[in-house]
Design an enzyme around this catalytic site. Structure first.
Site, PDB file in Angstrom:
ATOM      1  N   ASP A 161       2.469   0.465  -1.109  1.00  0.00           N
ATOM      2  CA  ASP A 161       3.622   0.584  -0.214  1.00  0.00           C
ATOM      3  C   ASP A 161       4.372   1.890  -0.499  1.00  0.00           C
ATOM      4  O   ASP A 161       3.750   2.895  -0.856  1.00  0.00           O
ATOM      5  CB  ASP A 161       4.525  -0.643  -0.426  1.00  0.00           C
ATOM      6  N   HIS A 193      11.317  -0.064   1.694  1.00  0.00           N
ATOM      7  CA  HIS A 193      10.366  -1.037   2.216  1.00  0.00           C
ATOM      8  C   HIS A 193       9.587  -1.728   1.102  1.00  0.00           C
ATOM      9  O   HIS A 193       9.463  -2.959   1.066  1.00  0.00           O
ATOM     10  CB  HIS A 193       9.420  -0.322   3.182  1.00  0.00           C
ATOM     11  N   SER A 347       5.256  -7.018   8.004  1.00  0.00           N
ATOM     12  CA  SER A 347       5.389  -6.542   6.627  1.00  0.00           C
ATOM     13  C   SER A 347       6.108  -7.555   5.756  1.00  0.00           C
ATOM     14  O   SER A 347       5.863  -7.627   4.549  1.00  0.00           O
ATOM     15  CB  SER A 347       6.191  -5.234   6.585  1.00  0.00           C
TER      16      SER A 347
END
Length: 401
Positions: A161, A193, A347
């Site tokens: 990520d 994120h 996600s």
């Protein structure tokens, strides 16, 4: 949206063939990287032959730069040699060099490198979450997460990520560590994120597997941007590290993807063939996930996003390649620097599944890619209007509540 990159509707276009090796082409709209390619070798190539091929590439590239006055290109950058056999490399080559590589009988195919990036759709600080309660309950609307106290202890989750804030209080001052960085020279999550995803997998408050260990594998920069070639390098590193420590105790999460890429799918397949469980976000474009990679790889666990009301999230991809649904709309988890934030996307759904896999490993339910079948068997049939040819199964941890 939480899913990394906008998956442009795309099937693999007709491939061009130049004296043997296919140069896979993508349709208009995919953001390819100029003069950058990924080269995949034939199945079964020996390490010796692979070394010989790469030596030839380096020699030929240097000759072109020196003798032919070719414009400056960086040449080979990343080398891929997955433990399960996938071999290849990526780099910066001009068209003539790629044509020469394509003539080699030991090359399986060549694919243009492409960009991946984050597009956020929702963010709100410090509000309640519902996803954990739903994973531990057979009915919607709960406010308590029921789980076994083993909580994924002894397992490792690799988060491919934007990186992870390993100092965040969610990781108890030591359960999160830095793995590798394949995108920049900043070993930190300057986007947010990856920390959110990590918190959903293994955070002490927000995590499904609250005692699991987290390893940050950074493949996207502060803007959430990276390349397929860098992502694949992160996939290889995670596979090798997991195998060195025990593949049956490891899970990998990839809350990222893009348009169909044969190389990305092959790399995902190599992770599964290496005995490591892999959860991947289905994508956020409300299209068939068969058009996205690595979500379309059948040997991994592809995850669509559900709402608090047990419906399909309006952004979520769907289709036969989806294995399960998991909470993905308005999910609270960790943010860099401390505290929490709310994000939506597939996600956010995928790490619920990666966390559940780690949780089940801790319970002694086995490990590896076959865990996806276990998760599907434990799931409950509740998703309303899941999409054409799509499962209606929502994950559940089997706590019985």
């Amino acid at each position: 949206m939480g899913f990394i990159t906008k998956a442009i509707p795309l099937a693999l276009a007709a491939a061009s063939v130049i004296n043997g090796a296919e140069i896979l082409e993508t349709r208009a709209g995919v953001q390819t990287l100029a003069d950058k390619y990924i080269v995949v070798m034939n199945d079964g190539m020996s390490d010796k032959d692979f070394d010989s091929h790469r030596s030839w590439v380096n020699r030929t590239h240097r000759r072109r730069l020196i003798r032919r006055g070719a414009k400056a290109m960086g040449g080979m950058k990343y080398t891929y040699n997955f433990p399960t056999g996938l071999k290849g490399y990526s780099g910066h080559f001009d068209e003539q060099m790629i044509k020469e590589i394509s003539k080699r009988a030991d090359v399986k195919y060549i694919e243009r490198d492409a960009r991946v990036q984050i597009n956020a759709i929702e963010q709100q600080d410090n509000v309640p979450s519902w996803g954990l309660a739903r994973v531990g309950s057979r009915e919607p609307g709960g406010t308590t997460y029921y789980y076994d106290s083993t909580a994924g202890e002894g397992t490792t989750a690799y988060i491919i990520d934007t990186g992870t804030d390993i100092q965040h209080e969610e990781f108890d001052g030591g359960r999160a560590t830095w793995g590798e960085n394949f995108v920049d020279d900043m070993d930190m999550d300057c986007n947010g994120h990856g920390t959110h995803v990590s918190g959903t997998v293994g955070g002490r408050t927000f995590g499904v597997a609250k005692k699991s260990n987290i390893v940050a594998v950074k493949v996207l920069d502060c803007n959430g941007s990276g390349s397929n070639s860098g992502v694949i390098m992160g996939m290889q590193w995670a596979t090798e590290d997991a195998q060195s420590k025990g593949a049956d105790k490891a899970v990998v999460n990839m809350s990222l993807g893009g348009a169909f890429s044969q190389t990305s799918n092959d790399a995902a397949k190599a992770i599964a063939e290496g005995g490591v469980f892999l959860a991947v976000a289905a994508g956020n474009d409300n299209v068939d996930a068969a058009e996205a990679s690595p979500a379309s790889e059948p040997s991994i666990c592809t995850v669509a996003a559900s709402t608090e009301q047990d419906g399909k999230a309006d952004f979520s991809n769907f289709g036969q390649v989806v294995d399960v649904y998991a909470p993905g709309d308005g999910i609270t988890s960790a943010k860099p620097g401390g505290g929490s934030q709310v994000l939506s996307g597939t996600s956010m759904a995928s790490p619920h599944v990666a966390g559940l896999a780690a949780y089940l490993i801790g319970l002694g339910k086995g490990g590896g890619p076959q865990l996806c079948d276990t998760i599907k068997q434990m799931a409950i049939d509740v998703i309303q209007n899941p999409g054409s040819s799509t499962t209606s199964k929502l994950i559940n941890n089997g706590s019985g509540m």
